[in-house]
Design a protein around this motif. Structure first.
Motif, PDB file in Angstrom:
ATOM      1  N   ALA A 146       4.990  14.829 -10.682  1.00 54.97           N
ATOM      2  CA  ALA A 146       5.496  14.960 -12.051  1.00 54.97           C
ATOM      3  C   ALA A 146       4.544  15.790 -12.901  1.00 54.97           C
ATOM      4  N   ILE A 147       3.257  15.570 -12.745  1.00 55.23           N
ATOM      5  CA  ILE A 147       2.253  16.348 -13.493  1.00 55.23           C
ATOM      6  C   ILE A 147       2.321  17.812 -13.080  1.00 55.23           C
ATOM      7  N   ALA A 148       2.405  18.057 -11.784  1.00 56.13           N
ATOM      8  CA  ALA A 148       2.477  19.440 -11.301  1.00 56.13           C
ATOM      9  C   ALA A 148       3.734  20.138 -11.820  1.00 56.13           C
ATOM     10  N   MET A 151       0.840  -1.203   0.000  1.00 54.34           N
ATOM     11  CA  MET A 151       0.000   0.000   0.000  1.00 54.34           C
ATOM     12  C   MET A 151       0.877   1.257   0.000  1.00 54.34           C
ATOM     13  N   THR A 152       1.937   1.243   0.767  1.00 52.41           N
ATOM     14  CA  THR A 152       2.847   2.389   0.831  1.00 52.41           C
ATOM     15  C   THR A 152       3.489   2.628  -0.528  1.00 52.41           C
ATOM     16  N   ARG A 179       1.657   7.028  -6.605  1.00 54.90           N
ATOM     17  CA  ARG A 179       0.598   7.993  -6.928  1.00 54.90           C
ATOM     18  C   ARG A 179       1.073   9.417  -6.668  1.00 54.90           C
ATOM     19  N   VAL A 180       1.704   9.630  -5.534  1.00 55.34           N
ATOM     20  CA  VAL A 180       2.204  10.966  -5.184  1.00 55.34           C
ATOM     21  C   VAL A 180       3.287  11.404  -6.168  1.00 55.34           C
ATOM     22  N   GLU A 181       4.186  10.495  -6.531  1.00 58.38           N
ATOM     23  CA  GLU A 181       5.230  10.826  -7.506  1.00 58.38           C
ATOM     24  C   GLU A 181       4.623  11.222  -8.850  1.00 58.38           C
TER      25      GLU A 181
END
Length: 79
Positions: free
Chosen positions: A69-71, A56-57, A63-65
């Motif tokens: 990257a999108i931001a 899960m981690t 997901r956060v990465e």
């Protein structure tokens, strides 16, 4: 003696080397759990939960990465 994986993170067998290095540590943990009275089933459930939590981690980190990257791409596109 546990040998450390090579520092080059690109070689094909790194994951196997890491697993081999960790195995004695996990065996020691299991032995300690059994020594203090845990049943084998309890040990296996605890290890499965630990693996599930790690999975899960890893998913959350990915997901956060991806969001970062999108931001970053959006910020670069504005410049």
């Amino acid at each position: 003696m546990i040998s450390r994986p090579r520092r080059d993170i690109t070689y094909p067998d790194r994951e196997l080397d890491c697993q081999e290095a960790m195995e004695p540590g996990f065996q020691a943990i299991v032995d300690c759990m059994l020594e203090v009275g845990w049943a084998r089933g309890e040990v296996m459930r605890a290890l499965r939960r630990l693996i599930a939590a790690d999975n899960m981690t890893q998913k959350e980190n990915a997901r956060v990465e991806a969001e970062l990257a999108i931001a970053r791409a959006m910020i670069r596109a504005r410049k």
